[in-house]
Design an enzyme around this catalytic site. Structure first.
Site, PDB file in Angstrom:
ATOM      1  CG  ASP A 171      -1.749   1.088   1.397  1.00  0.00           C
ATOM      2  OD1 ASP A 171      -1.606   2.353   0.478  1.00  0.00           O
ATOM      3  OD2 ASP A 171      -2.434   1.219   2.323  1.00  0.00           O
ATOM      4  CB  VAL A 172       2.172   3.482  -2.528  1.00  0.00           C
ATOM      5  CG1 VAL A 172       2.468   2.394  -3.736  1.00  0.00           C
ATOM      6  CG2 VAL A 172       0.655   4.260  -3.145  1.00  0.00           C
ATOM      7  CE1 TYR A 198      -5.834  10.496 -11.248  1.00  0.00           C
ATOM      8  CE2 TYR A 198      -6.245  12.065 -12.992  1.00  0.00           C
ATOM      9  CZ  TYR A 198      -5.976  10.924 -12.410  1.00  0.00           C
ATOM     10  OH  TYR A 198      -5.087  10.037 -13.364  1.00  0.00           O
ATOM     11  CE  LYS A 205      -2.374  10.755 -11.302  1.00  0.00           C
ATOM     12  NZ  LYS A 205      -1.301   9.583 -11.066  1.00  0.00           N
ATOM     13  N   PRO A 241      -0.001  10.361 -19.245  1.00  0.00           N
ATOM     14  CG  PRO A 241      -0.476   8.403 -18.281  1.00  0.00           C
ATOM     15  CD  PRO A 241      -0.031   9.714 -18.016  1.00  0.00           C
TER      16      PRO A 241
HETATM   17  P1  NAD Z   1      -6.183   1.125 -12.849  1.00  0.00           P
HETATM   18  O1  NAD Z   1      -7.186   1.722 -11.665  1.00  0.00           O
HETATM   19  O2  NAD Z   1      -6.477   0.253 -13.763  1.00  0.00           O
HETATM   20  O3  NAD Z   1      -4.821   0.510 -12.103  1.00  0.00           O
HETATM   21  C1  NAD Z   1      -4.420   1.317 -10.731  1.00  0.00           C
HETATM   22  C2  NAD Z   1      -3.735   0.186 -10.061  1.00  0.00           C
HETATM   23  O4  NAD Z   1      -3.405   0.889  -8.866  1.00  0.00           O
HETATM   24  C3  NAD Z   1      -4.831  -0.863  -9.413  1.00  0.00           C
HETATM   25  O5  NAD Z   1      -4.276  -2.111  -9.633  1.00  0.00           O
HETATM   26  C4  NAD Z   1      -4.867  -0.507  -8.022  1.00  0.00           C
HETATM   27  O6  NAD Z   1      -5.159  -1.729  -7.248  1.00  0.00           O
HETATM   28  C5  NAD Z   1      -3.417   0.191  -7.584  1.00  0.00           C
HETATM   29  N1  NAD Z   1      -3.551   0.875  -6.401  1.00  0.00           N
HETATM   30  C6  NAD Z   1      -4.585   1.748  -6.136  1.00  0.00           C
HETATM   31  N2  NAD Z   1      -4.110   2.340  -5.008  1.00  0.00           N
HETATM   32  C7  NAD Z   1      -3.029   1.399  -4.413  1.00  0.00           C
HETATM   33  C8  NAD Z   1      -2.267   1.646  -3.341  1.00  0.00           C
HETATM   34  N3  NAD Z   1      -2.460   2.536  -2.380  1.00  0.00           N
HETATM   35  N4  NAD Z   1      -1.106   1.021  -3.114  1.00  0.00           N
HETATM   36  C9  NAD Z   1      -0.753   0.093  -4.351  1.00  0.00           C
HETATM   37  N5  NAD Z   1      -1.555   0.033  -5.321  1.00  0.00           N
HETATM   38  C10 NAD Z   1      -2.519   0.827  -5.312  1.00  0.00           C
HETATM   39  O7  NAD Z   1      -5.809   2.311 -13.326  1.00  0.00           O
HETATM   40  P2  NAD Z   1      -4.608   2.917 -14.513  1.00  0.00           P
HETATM   41  O8  NAD Z   1      -5.368   3.346 -15.648  1.00  0.00           O
HETATM   42  O9  NAD Z   1      -3.838   1.594 -15.028  1.00  0.00           O
HETATM   43  O10 NAD Z   1      -3.830   3.899 -14.011  1.00  0.00           O
HETATM   44  C11 NAD Z   1      -2.262   3.996 -13.742  1.00  0.00           C
HETATM   45  C12 NAD Z   1      -2.018   5.333 -13.313  1.00  0.00           C
HETATM   46  O11 NAD Z   1      -2.194   6.076 -14.901  1.00  0.00           O
HETATM   47  C13 NAD Z   1      -2.519   6.015 -12.331  1.00  0.00           C
HETATM   48  O12 NAD Z   1      -1.695   6.961 -11.622  1.00  0.00           O
HETATM   49  C14 NAD Z   1      -3.265   6.963 -13.267  1.00  0.00           C
HETATM   50  O13 NAD Z   1      -3.789   8.262 -12.472  1.00  0.00           O
HETATM   51  C15 NAD Z   1      -2.545   7.254 -14.331  1.00  0.00           C
HETATM   52  N6  NAD Z   1      -3.231   7.599 -15.380  1.00  0.00           N
HETATM   53  C16 NAD Z   1      -4.286   6.877 -16.047  1.00  0.00           C
HETATM   54  C17 NAD Z   1      -4.886   7.297 -17.299  1.00  0.00           C
HETATM   55  C18 NAD Z   1      -5.908   6.562 -17.862  1.00  0.00           C
HETATM   56  O14 NAD Z   1      -6.359   7.260 -19.041  1.00  0.00           O
HETATM   57  N7  NAD Z   1      -6.229   5.400 -17.597  1.00  0.00           N
HETATM   58  C19 NAD Z   1      -4.660   8.769 -17.667  1.00  0.00           C
HETATM   59  C20 NAD Z   1      -3.771   9.805 -16.937  1.00  0.00           C
HETATM   60  C21 NAD Z   1      -3.085   9.042 -15.931  1.00  0.00           C
END
Ligand code: NAD
Length: 276
Positions: A78-79, A169, A173, A199
């Site tokens: 858990d980060v 959010y 970021k 992204p």
């Molecule tokens: P996702 O929800 O599919 O995956 C995120 C992962 O983080 C999950 O497996 C979750 O269990 C894990 N997580 C959450 N809280 C946690 C914690 N406290 N400790 C450890 N792990 C934890 O999301 P994603 O779309 O793959 O996003 C990945 C990253 O990219 C995130 O930082 C998100 O903000 C960023 N992001 C995503 C998008 C998009 O369009 N999907 C766009 C811009 C940025």
């Protein structure tokens, strides 16, 4: 930095963008520690507004990567918790003798009006998205410093441009981008490079379990993926979503790019500049 034989931690690696990053590093011959909530999701992630990775997903992901792509070990983290971050870094040192690359990818989102946004939800977003980057980086720095290491933070387009109903959010970021630049300046003298990736629209569980349902009501009668594609076509200059693998490619590039530090690289089809 060359990637083969190096050791990398990827947080949030059970699924989505983090999983693609873990796969890409494993294919390049790195030792990968895929870190996610795992069984901790029952406590730390259980009451979130959409499902975080399921309890067994992390182990399944690591097993599949190990069978298909290369070395991959699942570690629960858990980060937002210092002891948990310390345990993750210690496991890397025990298993592979150190750490070369840290990818801070774990992140969460919740939409809502600032006027009535719950304080506890704000705190959790910052605990994971911002404090998580701080804790993981602080823990890893002594080990990265011995190896000319690399930190890559997964920020977002949302950190470069605010939008309605997404204030917490976006603010989190933007904080990640600020922290990236500050750490890059501060850690250059111990040969650690720090960059962010921003992204655009990636069709991961964060999008299809949550964002599409709550944001894209203007595409009635379409599946989530169709609505997402239509939204991206209507709003993004290149008209295309980003594949998780494209974000992973950027992470590989930033690992190898020995002259690049403090950057916030948009991989967003031009989303950040907008259509007009
Ligand atoms: P996702 O929800 O599919 O995956 C995120 C992962 O983080 C999950 O497996 C979750 O269990 C894990 N997580 C959450 N809280 C946690 C914690 N406290 N400790 C450890 N792990 C934890 O999301 P994603 O779309 O793959 O996003 C990945 C990253 O990219 C995130 O930082 C998100 O903000 C960023 N992001 C995503 C998008 C998009 O369009 N999907 C766009 C811009 C940025």
């Amino acid at each position: 930095m060359q990637i083969k034989g190096k050791t990398v931690i990827v947080t949030g690696a059970a699924r989505g963008i983090g999983r693609a990053i873990a796969e890409a590093f494993a294919r390049e011959g790195a030792n990968v520690l895929a870190a996610d909530l795992g069984s901790l999701a029952v406590g730390a992630g259980a009451d979130w507004h959409y499902s975080l990775s399921a309890e067994t997903e992390l182990a399944a992901t690591a097993r599949e990567i190990g069978e298909r792509d290369g070395e991959c070990m699942a570690i629960e983290v858990d980060v937002s918790d210092r002891a948990s971050c310390q345990n993750l870094v210690e496991r890397s040192v025990e298993a592979f003798g150190g750490l070369d690359i840290l990818v801070n990818n774990a992140g969460i989102i919740k939409l809502g009006r600032i006027a009535d946004f719950a304080e506890s939800t704000w705190d959790r977003i910052f605990a994971v998205n911002v404090k998580g980057v701080f804790l993981m980086s602080q823990t890893a720095i002594p080990f990265l410093a011995k190896r000319g290491g690399v930190i890559i933070n997964i920020a977002s387009n949302a950190g470069k441009r605010g939008s309605a109903f997404n204030g917490p959010y976006c603010a989190s970021k933007a904080a990640v981008i600020g922290l990236t630049q500050s750490m890059a300046a501060e850690l250059a003298e111990i040969s650690i490079r720090v960059n962010a990736i921003c992204p655009g629209n990636v069709f991961t569980p964060m999008q299809f379990d949550y964002l599409v349902k709550h944001r894209l009501q203007q595409y009635p009668g379409q599946s989530f993926e169709e609505a997402f594609d239509a939204f991206v076509k209507d709003t993004v200059p290149l008209g295309r979503k980003q594949a998780p693998e494209e974000i992973a490619d950027a992470a590989l590039y930033l690992t190898r790019a020995d002259s690049v530090t403090g950057a916030s690289l948009s991989v967003d089809g031009g989303n950040g500049i907008g259509l007009s």
